[in-house]
Design an enzyme around this catalytic site. Structure first.
Site, PDB file in Angstrom:
ATOM      1  N   CYS A   2       0.876  -1.167   0.000  1.00  0.00           N
ATOM      2  CA  CYS A   2       0.000   0.000   0.000  1.00  0.00           C
ATOM      3  C   CYS A   2       0.916   1.220   0.000  1.00  0.00           C
ATOM      4  CB  CYS A   2      -0.859   0.041   1.251  1.00  0.00           C
ATOM      5  SG  CYS A   2      -1.863  -1.423   1.472  1.00  0.00           S
ATOM      6  N   ARG A  27       1.745   1.400  -5.953  1.00  0.00           N
ATOM      7  CA  ARG A  27       1.893   0.441  -4.843  1.00  0.00           C
ATOM      8  C   ARG A  27       0.564  -0.206  -4.478  1.00  0.00           C
ATOM      9  NH1 ARG A  27       6.513   1.017  -2.024  1.00  0.00           N
ATOM     10  NH2 ARG A  27       5.548   0.040  -0.234  1.00  0.00           N
ATOM     11  N   TRP A  74      -3.670  -1.661  -1.279  1.00  0.00           N
ATOM     12  CA  TRP A  74      -3.575  -2.929  -1.994  1.00  0.00           C
ATOM     13  C   TRP A  74      -4.079  -3.962  -0.990  1.00  0.00           C
ATOM     14  CZ3 TRP A  74      -2.924  -4.517  -6.818  1.00  0.00           C
ATOM     15  CH2 TRP A  74      -2.705  -5.866  -7.056  1.00  0.00           C
ATOM     16  N   ASN A 100       0.620   0.138   5.991  1.00  0.00           N
ATOM     17  CA  ASN A 100       1.044  -0.684   4.860  1.00  0.00           C
ATOM     18  C   ASN A 100       1.677  -1.928   5.456  1.00  0.00           C
ATOM     19  OD1 ASN A 100       2.082  -1.840   2.560  1.00  0.00           O
ATOM     20  ND2 ASN A 100       3.924  -0.549   2.533  1.00  0.00           N
ATOM     21  N   GLY A 101       1.098  -3.102   5.188  1.00  0.00           N
ATOM     22  CA  GLY A 101       1.687  -4.338   5.708  1.00  0.00           C
ATOM     23  C   GLY A 101       0.595  -5.327   6.072  1.00  0.00           C
ATOM     24  N   GLU A 487       7.219 -20.976 -20.274  1.00  0.00           N
ATOM     25  CA  GLU A 487       7.153 -19.639 -19.671  1.00  0.00           C
ATOM     26  C   GLU A 487       8.330 -18.779 -20.138  1.00  0.00           C
ATOM     27  OE1 GLU A 487       5.125 -17.850 -18.369  1.00  0.00           O
ATOM     28  OE2 GLU A 487       6.260 -16.282 -17.353  1.00  0.00           O
ATOM     29  N   LYS A 491       7.923 -15.215 -22.112  1.00  0.00           N
ATOM     30  CA  LYS A 491       8.563 -13.972 -21.644  1.00  0.00           C
ATOM     31  C   LYS A 491       9.345 -13.324 -22.777  1.00  0.00           C
ATOM     32  CE  LYS A 491       6.898 -12.988 -18.512  1.00  0.00           C
ATOM     33  NZ  LYS A 491       5.888 -13.968 -18.458  1.00  0.00           N
ATOM     34  N   GLU A 494       6.982 -12.025 -25.690  1.00  0.00           N
ATOM     35  CA  GLU A 494       5.999 -10.956 -25.424  1.00  0.00           C
ATOM     36  C   GLU A 494       6.663  -9.611 -25.150  1.00  0.00           C
ATOM     37  OE1 GLU A 494       3.495 -11.047 -21.959  1.00  0.00           O
ATOM     38  OE2 GLU A 494       4.900 -12.280 -20.864  1.00  0.00           O
ATOM     39  N   HIS A 510      10.698 -35.118 -32.727  1.00  0.00           N
ATOM     40  CA  HIS A 510       9.408 -35.276 -33.438  1.00  0.00           C
ATOM     41  C   HIS A 510       9.113 -34.077 -34.340  1.00  0.00           C
ATOM     42  CE1 HIS A 510       8.643 -38.845 -31.088  1.00  0.00           C
ATOM     43  NE2 HIS A 510       9.039 -38.168 -30.019  1.00  0.00           N
ATOM     44  N   LYS A 609      -2.232  -5.510 -19.466  1.00  0.00           N
ATOM     45  CA  LYS A 609      -1.893  -6.217 -18.219  1.00  0.00           C
ATOM     46  C   LYS A 609      -3.004  -7.191 -17.845  1.00  0.00           C
ATOM     47  CE  LYS A 609       0.391  -7.467 -14.689  1.00  0.00           C
ATOM     48  NZ  LYS A 609       1.510  -8.434 -14.926  1.00  0.00           N
TER      49      LYS A 609
HETATM   50  C1  AGP Z   1       2.118 -13.022 -18.959  1.00  0.00           C
HETATM   51  O1  AGP Z   1       3.386 -12.398 -18.923  1.00  0.00           O
HETATM   52  C2  AGP Z   1       1.115 -12.213 -19.724  1.00  0.00           C
HETATM   53  N1  AGP Z   1       1.014 -10.898 -19.210  1.00  0.00           N
HETATM   54  C3  AGP Z   1      -0.213 -12.945 -19.891  1.00  0.00           C
HETATM   55  O2  AGP Z   1       0.037 -14.181 -20.499  1.00  0.00           O
HETATM   56  C4  AGP Z   1      -0.996 -13.221 -18.580  1.00  0.00           C
HETATM   57  O3  AGP Z   1      -0.331 -14.193 -17.820  1.00  0.00           O
HETATM   58  C5  AGP Z   1      -2.383 -13.733 -18.971  1.00  0.00           C
HETATM   59  O4  AGP Z   1      -3.048 -12.706 -19.678  1.00  0.00           O
HETATM   60  C6  AGP Z   1      -3.233 -14.148 -17.755  1.00  0.00           C
HETATM   61  O5  AGP Z   1      -3.429 -13.027 -16.945  1.00  0.00           O
HETATM   62  P1  AGP Z   1      -4.008 -13.266 -15.454  1.00  0.00           P
HETATM   63  O6  AGP Z   1      -2.992 -14.075 -14.716  1.00  0.00           O
HETATM   64  O7  AGP Z   1      -4.198 -11.904 -14.883  1.00  0.00           O
HETATM   65  O8  AGP Z   1      -5.307 -14.032 -15.589  1.00  0.00           O
END
Ligand code: AGP
Length: 614
Positions: A2, A27, A74, A100-101, A487, A491, A494, A510, A609
């Site tokens: 927070c 935050r 938060w 905050n905590g 993953e 990373k 993206e 394969h 996001k």
């Molecule tokens: C991951 O780096 C991406 N930002 C994206 O794949 C994300 O994980 C996906 O959109 C799911 O989001 P969420 O965890 O908020 O559901």
């Protein structure tokens, strides 16, 4: 996390507080509030929503005080709403606090205060704390400073607090343990904040309280700092701020993503806080414990998620099937919701979502609920849509994740899944007490091992320089680290826009091995656990076709070192925990490559996001 802000001096407090809260919204941003202190009493305004909503709500309110505190939340305890937002007031209406905590022992304190006749209006741990301070002030006839100190000696958890008394408009008392608190020192004024961003244009001189310290900030006097535990006076040095505003918000890092990668020792620790008690051999998870019979009877667990959270679900499949012997299926939420899946009443559906707002995951959950499944949520945002519709759940407590590319939320998800698998394994009788205790202990050491994994940054940066212009990349892993490979590829693609694919290492023969040539960097997770020898064979197959091998290995590895073009060493750990550690250098790699390619690391093109639409 927070954000807290406070001011005492000769200026108008309100504009300093409200603008300071806007700078701290990174935050936490689910609710906000402030309180101003006047000789005739307190003026408090608070609301669910962002600071702009708070400003709207404050229209027409008396705002001409020169002392006050504010908070942007938060949520950790209590969903985001007006009542749970800060500041919180004590029963007699005199004391107000922003915090905050996390107070881990707030329930025990609340019971004690109930017996003393206290009542509570919110679901928060913070309201308990402000009433504990009032209890000491009134019952022991203490001044505010001593009452705060007595109360903080009873608290277990993390806090950065600012407390005011309506009876005294010349004083703010602050304290910290585990959450940051800065005090800006002006000519005849003082600023309080979670970091220096709210006051950096007013003064460059700041005191940073150390853990276990508190301070009394009085108009016209020097700040008095003391140790909470023994009241000993402390003489802190005054720092001259070097950072500009933007750098402060990012904790001195160039991007939020790098800050969040480096926050992972703390975010993983916070995810385990109050849940993992390794010495007692206890894992406390009410969301699981309250439904243990259902989990023990479950014929199947279906995990639904998207993107990085789906990769976490894949690791969860390995963890839960191995440790708890419950069949697990992991589904892309977007596919699951439309394929008319068969869901039985003994099924448990777990949704994993950082934002708790992903449209496909929410829809998949609603479908599962309609078909009678028990639904469980693993979210990072308290009170999010997914968290609100689930029958039970566990919050990851990773704090706000601002960078679009998920990093600390991913490892926090893995931590929660590990705790769930261990707890189910123990209570289903699949895990010997010895193995359970050993894994619990090792899990408690993971934050420090992540700290060590972060030390690979320099070598990863050198490797990034070599491969930053690659047009394609392959990521390979086996077992628990097949999802880690997926993953790592996500990373890279993206945020650097390099095409990257993850595969189970054995899948190369394969088809994908046709892609191998001297221009193809292949990132291989080759820790010394699981099917290590088979991964070594896969590396040899790639080398014989001139592929470039960058291997993530267990520290001290010799065999892969002789084969690979580059090795990145991570600490020794059990296979169950290796995705957390192996992900760290892969996160750093994607970050550095993206920066070197001039990409917008925190807001990559075409991405959001939280994908709240289909
Ligand atoms: C991951 O780096 C991406 N930002 C994206 O794949 C994300 O994980 C996906 O959109 C799911 O989001 P969420 O965890 O908020 O559901």
């Amino acid at each position: 996390m927070c954000g807290i802000v406070g001011y005492i001096g000769s200026r108008e407090a309100y504009p300093i507080i409200i603008n300071g809260l806007k700078r701290l919204e990174y935050r936490g941003y689910d609710s906000a509030g402030f309180v101003l202190n006047y000789p005739e009493g307190l003026e408090m305004v608070k609301t669910k929503g962002k600071v702009v909503d708070l400003e709207d709500k404050a229209q027409g309110v008396k705002l001409h005080a020169n002392i006050g505190v504010g908070h942007t939340r938060w949520a950790t305890h209590g969903v985001p709403n007006d009542i749970n937002s800060h500041p919180h007031m004590s029963n007699n209406g005199n004391l107000v606090i922003v915090h905050n905590g996390i107070i881990e022992n707030y329930e025990a304190i609340k019971i004690k205060l109930y017996s003393e006749g206290y009542v509570f209006h919110s679901e928060t741990d913070t309201e308990v704390l402000v009433n504990l301070i009032e209890y000491f002030k009134e019952k022991e006839n203490l001044n505010l400073t001593d009452a705060v100190r007595y109360a903080l000696t009873e608290v277990i958890g993390a806090f950065a607090i600012a407390v005011m008394d309506s009876q005294n408009t010349d004083e703010i008392v602050v304290g910290r343990l585990g959450s940051p608190l800065a005090i800006g020192i002006g000519e005849d004024e003082f600023f309080i904040a979670s970091d220096a961003s709210p006051f950096v244009e007013f003064t460059k001189d700041a005191i940073y309280l150390e853990d276990g310290e508190m301070a009394t900030i009085k108009r016209g006097e020097k700040v008095k700092v003391r140790k909470i535990v023994d009241n000993k006076e402390v003489h802190p040095s005054i720092h001259e701020l070097q950072l500009d505003l933007e750098q402060i918000e990012k904790g001195g890092y160039e991007h939020f993503m790098l800050k969040e990668i480096n926050e992972q020792p703390k975010s993983i620790h916070d995810t385990m806080r109050g849940r993992l008690l390794p010495d007692e051999g206890i894992i406390k998870m009410a969301g699981i414990w309250d439904h243990m019979e259902r989990f023990k009877k479950a014929k199947r667990i279906i995990i639904v998620a998207c993107g990085t959270s789906w990769h976490a679900g894949l690791v969860g499949e390995y963890l839960i099937e191995e440790l708890a012997r419950i069949p697990v299926e992991v589904e892309y939420a977007s596919e699951f919701r439309y394929r008319n899946p068969i869901i039985n009443k003994n099924d448990i559906v777990i949704a994993i979502s950082q934002s708790g707002e992903t449209a496909d995951t929410l829809a998949a959950l609603k479908l599962a609920k309609e078909k009678g499944a028990f639904i469980y949520g693993i979210c990072n945002v308290v009170g999010s849509s997914i968290a609100r519709i689930t029958d039970a759940g566990s919050y990851t407590h990773a704090g706000p994740e601002i960078g679009v590319a998920s990093t600390k939320a991913f490892t926090a998800q893995l931590t929660i899944l590990t705790l769930i698998a261990l707890k189910l394994g123990k209570h289903k009788g699949n895990l010997s007490n010895e193995r359970f205790m050993s894994l619990c202990y090792e899990l408690s050491t993971i934050p420090s091992k992540v700290e060590k994994a972060l030390n690979t940054n320099d070598i990863v940066k050198k490797i990034s320089e070599i491969y930053k212009d690659a047009e394609n990349a392959l990521y390979l892993g086996r077992g628990y680290n097949f999802p880690t490979a997926l993953e790592g590829a996500l990373k890279l693609k993206e945020i650097s826009y390099i095409h990257a694919e993850g595969y189970p290492a054995a899948e190369m023969k394969h088809g994908p091995i046709a892609l191998i040539d001297e221009n193809m960097p292949v990132f291989v997770i080759a820790i010394n656990k699981g099917h290590y020898e088979k991964v070594v064979s896969n590396i040899q197959e790639i080398k014989s076709r001139s592929g470039q091998i960058i291997a993530v290995v267990t520290e001290g590895d010799k065999q892969v070192r002789d084969l690979a073009d580059h090795v990145i060493e991570i600490p020794e750990c059990s296979e169950e925990f290796s995705p957390i550690l192996a992900s760290i250098p892969l996160q750093l790699l994607s970050y550095h490559v993206a920066v070197m390619r001039g990409c917008n690391v925190d807001q990559p093109r075409n991405l959001a996001k939280s994908v709240t639409v289909e």
